[in-house]
Write a protein that holds these residues in place. Sequence first.
Motif, PDB file in Angstrom:
ATOM      1  N   ARG A  46      46.505  48.057  31.998  1.00 30.55           N
ATOM      2  CA  ARG A  46      46.965  48.592  33.284  1.00 30.55           C
ATOM      3  C   ARG A  46      45.876  48.582  34.341  1.00 30.55           C
ATOM      4  O   ARG A  46      46.168  48.520  35.544  1.00 30.55           O
ATOM      5  CB  ARG A  46      47.458  50.032  33.104  1.00 30.55           C
ATOM      6  CG  ARG A  46      48.608  50.196  32.109  1.00 30.55           C
ATOM      7  CD  ARG A  46      48.800  51.667  31.768  1.00 30.55           C
ATOM      8  NE  ARG A  46      47.605  52.225  31.137  1.00 30.55           N
ATOM      9  CZ  ARG A  46      47.411  53.541  30.963  1.00 30.55           C
ATOM     10  NH1 ARG A  46      48.326  54.408  31.378  1.00 30.55           N
ATOM     11  NH2 ARG A  46      46.308  53.963  30.374  1.00 30.55           N
ATOM     12  N   THR A  47      44.634  48.673  33.927  1.00 31.38           N
ATOM     13  CA  THR A  47      43.549  48.846  34.900  1.00 31.38           C
ATOM     14  C   THR A  47      42.576  47.679  34.955  1.00 31.38           C
ATOM     15  O   THR A  47      41.695  47.667  35.817  1.00 31.38           O
ATOM     16  CB  THR A  47      42.755  50.126  34.566  1.00 31.38           C
ATOM     17  OG1 THR A  47      42.233  50.019  33.225  1.00 31.38           O
ATOM     18  CG2 THR A  47      43.668  51.349  34.643  1.00 31.38           C
ATOM     19  N   MET A  48      42.712  46.719  34.049  1.00 26.28           N
ATOM     20  CA  MET A  48      41.704  45.658  33.978  1.00 26.28           C
ATOM     21  C   MET A  48      41.766  44.697  35.165  1.00 26.28           C
ATOM     22  O   MET A  48      40.847  43.902  35.367  1.00 26.28           O
ATOM     23  CB  MET A  48      41.842  44.885  32.667  1.00 26.28           C
ATOM     24  CG  MET A  48      43.105  44.071  32.557  1.00 26.28           C
ATOM     25  SD  MET A  48      43.187  43.208  30.959  1.00 26.28           S
ATOM     26  CE  MET A  48      44.641  42.183  31.220  1.00 26.28           C
ATOM     27  N   TRP A  49      42.868  44.757  35.937  1.00 26.41           N
ATOM     28  CA  TRP A  49      42.978  43.883  37.105  1.00 26.41           C
ATOM     29  C   TRP A  49      42.405  44.528  38.369  1.00 26.41           C
ATOM     30  O   TRP A  49      42.645  44.062  39.473  1.00 26.41           O
ATOM     31  CB  TRP A  49      44.434  43.496  37.351  1.00 26.41           C
ATOM     32  CG  TRP A  49      44.993  42.617  36.271  1.00 26.41           C
ATOM     33  CD1 TRP A  49      45.753  42.984  35.205  1.00 26.41           C
ATOM     34  CD2 TRP A  49      44.810  41.199  36.145  1.00 26.41           C
ATOM     35  NE1 TRP A  49      46.070  41.901  34.418  1.00 26.41           N
ATOM     36  CE2 TRP A  49      45.501  40.785  34.977  1.00 26.41           C
ATOM     37  CE3 TRP A  49      44.136  40.243  36.899  1.00 26.41           C
ATOM     38  CZ2 TRP A  49      45.534  39.463  34.553  1.00 26.41           C
ATOM     39  CZ3 TRP A  49      44.161  38.929  36.477  1.00 26.41           C
ATOM     40  CH2 TRP A  49      44.845  38.552  35.314  1.00 26.41           C
ATOM     41  N   SER A  50      41.633  45.590  38.224  1.00 21.38           N
ATOM     42  CA  SER A  50      41.048  46.277  39.365  1.00 21.38           C
ATOM     43  C   SER A  50      40.240  45.307  40.233  1.00 21.38           C
ATOM     44  O   SER A  50      39.526  44.437  39.723  1.00 21.38           O
ATOM     45  CB  SER A  50      40.138  47.413  38.890  1.00 21.38           C
ATOM     46  OG  SER A  50      39.367  47.925  39.958  1.00 21.38           O
ATOM     47  N   LYS A  51      40.351  45.477  41.545  1.00 16.89           N
ATOM     48  CA  LYS A  51      39.634  44.585  42.471  1.00 16.89           C
ATOM     49  C   LYS A  51      38.121  44.710  42.314  1.00 16.89           C
ATOM     50  O   LYS A  51      37.374  43.801  42.705  1.00 16.89           O
ATOM     51  CB  LYS A  51      40.032  44.895  43.907  1.00 16.89           C
ATOM     52  CG  LYS A  51      39.627  46.286  44.384  1.00 16.89           C
ATOM     53  CD  LYS A  51      40.032  46.534  45.825  1.00 16.89           C
ATOM     54  CE  LYS A  51      39.601  47.918  46.300  1.00 16.89           C
ATOM     55  NZ  LYS A  51      40.004  48.149  47.712  1.00 16.89           N
ATOM     56  N   TRP A  52      37.668  45.825  41.728  1.00 24.11           N
ATOM     57  CA  TRP A  52      36.226  46.013  41.565  1.00 24.11           C
ATOM     58  C   TRP A  52      35.637  45.009  40.592  1.00 24.11           C
ATOM     59  O   TRP A  52      34.427  44.774  40.594  1.00 24.11           O
ATOM     60  CB  TRP A  52      35.931  47.440  41.094  1.00 24.11           C
ATOM     61  CG  TRP A  52      36.335  48.485  42.090  1.00 24.11           C
ATOM     62  CD1 TRP A  52      37.405  49.333  42.022  1.00 24.11           C
ATOM     63  CD2 TRP A  52      35.691  48.754  43.340  1.00 24.11           C
ATOM     64  NE1 TRP A  52      37.470  50.124  43.134  1.00 24.11           N
ATOM     65  CE2 TRP A  52      36.418  49.782  43.974  1.00 24.11           C
ATOM     66  CE3 TRP A  52      34.571  48.229  43.985  1.00 24.11           C
ATOM     67  CZ2 TRP A  52      36.069  50.305  45.204  1.00 24.11           C
ATOM     68  CZ3 TRP A  52      34.214  48.746  45.220  1.00 24.11           C
ATOM     69  CH2 TRP A  52      34.959  49.772  45.815  1.00 24.11           C
ATOM     70  N   TRP A  53      36.487  44.440  39.732  1.00 25.84           N
ATOM     71  CA  TRP A  53      36.006  43.461  38.761  1.00 25.84           C
ATOM     72  C   TRP A  53      36.477  42.047  39.079  1.00 25.84           C
ATOM     73  O   TRP A  53      36.297  41.138  38.278  1.00 25.84           O
ATOM     74  CB  TRP A  53      36.483  43.840  37.353  1.00 25.84           C
ATOM     75  CG  TRP A  53      35.973  45.162  36.910  1.00 25.84           C
ATOM     76  CD1 TRP A  53      36.677  46.322  36.791  1.00 25.84           C
ATOM     77  CD2 TRP A  53      34.626  45.488  36.548  1.00 25.84           C
ATOM     78  NE1 TRP A  53      35.866  47.343  36.369  1.00 25.84           N
ATOM     79  CE2 TRP A  53      34.598  46.855  36.201  1.00 25.84           C
ATOM     80  CE3 TRP A  53      33.439  44.747  36.464  1.00 25.84           C
ATOM     81  CZ2 TRP A  53      33.431  47.499  35.796  1.00 25.84           C
ATOM     82  CZ3 TRP A  53      32.283  45.385  36.056  1.00 25.84           C
ATOM     83  CH2 TRP A  53      32.283  46.740  35.734  1.00 25.84           C
ATOM     84  N   SER A  54      37.031  41.868  40.260  1.00 23.27           N
ATOM     85  CA  SER A  54      37.602  40.558  40.591  1.00 23.27           C
ATOM     86  C   SER A  54      36.547  39.498  40.893  1.00 23.27           C
ATOM     87  O   SER A  54      36.869  38.318  41.034  1.00 23.27           O
ATOM     88  CB  SER A  54      38.542  40.694  41.800  1.00 23.27           C
ATOM     89  OG  SER A  54      37.841  41.190  42.932  1.00 23.27           O
ATOM     90  N   PHE A  55      35.281  39.911  40.987  1.00 22.94           N
ATOM     91  CA  PHE A  55      34.224  38.936  41.293  1.00 22.94           C
ATOM     92  C   PHE A  55      33.923  38.022  40.103  1.00 22.94           C
ATOM     93  O   PHE A  55      33.238  37.013  40.253  1.00 22.94           O
ATOM     94  CB  PHE A  55      32.936  39.659  41.714  1.00 22.94           C
ATOM     95  CG  PHE A  55      32.310  40.477  40.619  1.00 22.94           C
ATOM     96  CD1 PHE A  55      31.387  39.914  39.746  1.00 22.94           C
ATOM     97  CD2 PHE A  55      32.650  41.813  40.464  1.00 22.94           C
ATOM     98  CE1 PHE A  55      30.813  40.665  38.744  1.00 22.94           C
ATOM     99  CE2 PHE A  55      32.081  42.574  39.450  1.00 22.94           C
ATOM    100  CZ  PHE A  55      31.163  42.000  38.585  1.00 22.94           C
TER     101      PHE A  55
END
Length: 469
Positions: free
Chosen positions: A302-311
């Motif tokens: 549910r949370t792994m697609w967070s924009k904070w890790w999109s880099f």
Amino acid sequence: MNRRHAHISAILLLLILTVSVTLTGASSLLQASLFEVGTLWVRAAQDLSGRLTSVLTTMPDVGSVCSYVLMAAVLPVLYFCYVIGFRSLNRVRKLGDVGYIPEGVLSVKETANYVQKRRKIGNIPPVYPNGWFGLVESDKLKKGEAITVSAVGQNLAVFRDESGTAHVLDAYCPHMGANLAAGGRVVGDCLECPFHAWQFRGFDGKCVKIPYTEKIPDFAKIKSWPCTEVTGWVFFWHHAEGLDPTWQVPSIDEIESGKWVCRGRTEHHINAHIEEIPENGADVVHLSQVHGPIMMAGIDLRTMWSKWWSFANHSWTAAWEQCPEPDGHIGRMNLVHKIFVFGYNLSIVNLNVQVKQIGPGIVYLTFDSVFGRGCFTQTVTPQSPLLQKVVHHIYFNKWMIPLVPKFFLLSEALQVERDIMIWNNKQYEARPMFVKSKEDALIAKHRRWYSQFYSENSPRIFKKEGLDF
């Protein structure tokens, strides 16, 4: 110079200038020539090196409280570095530890219990396929030791005789039902019952001694299961029709010779049908969906697609196929893994993986990396109809510090734990709604291949009012 190299050069220059300012002061730096800046950098590095050498080589003042305070602060750091860098990884996740979403005030384990009871299991295939299954890791079975293991609906007594050979017997003594491994004693190549001291030979199950009678009847025997020991595991052969092994577990030369050594293990308990787990190998579409986000994004889907890790993201390329006869029991896959950070490939962690699915419950994943070659081994063993014990080991060149293979193993574990959230909550679809595509056709092909491990008497699970095994 291309743009990427220009960025790297700029970053290095900025780093040098920043450290130089810190070490020498801004005013002196701005008045110095470029050559003098380099000289200041070298002198600062030499000064720092000298201070560290002095600290490490100078005997502490045993009469000073500061020395003990410093030691108290340094020793935990050193121990932490030792654990991270040199100790093997042992990551164990029991059923309910991962893969479930807490509901309301319920804990994760309470939720896991409810989900297991209410979940629709679907029209699943037989629960125990035919083949070799891992029972116990070799280093966990000492000479002269017996342990009880439950697998594929059987309770088994696994023991290592006095010569070092492993054997697998039915757990219960046919005399009066005692568990041979619950207090039983290893005598020569036999396992002695703890109740009345009947002794059963490991390789054929025949009773060779009853202390209170001289004549031992021919029917005094117990089932002895075919077993083999290879790649650090004691495997046993299960076949619903009682057939002898039709293929053998292959060895890995680098492991058997000691060139590769074990650098860690992970253990997961999964609430799913056994076929769901190897089927992932042919499901190439799920790789980008489930395993695309960078591993630091966590294991919660549910949370792994967070924009904070999109880099950053993982990239996977895979192709699965069945091996030709006489190796039809083996499926193989070539897998290429890459990590991209801000669009640039972090090549130091690239992996080229050659995967072999050997029968229903064994996988060898041999990989090439910039650090050298290594291997993951995976065993999947059904402990009950919908409970699988999955163990991974990583083997690597013995000259490499454990930190590198531990990183690879932890990365693998995090990816598996994302899959577990799928497996623990899904229903088995006997007739999937496939579309006309090579991707779905590959899954169908894998199911046809896996069906060879079921036979007429393979045990099934039937759903009535509740679950009745």
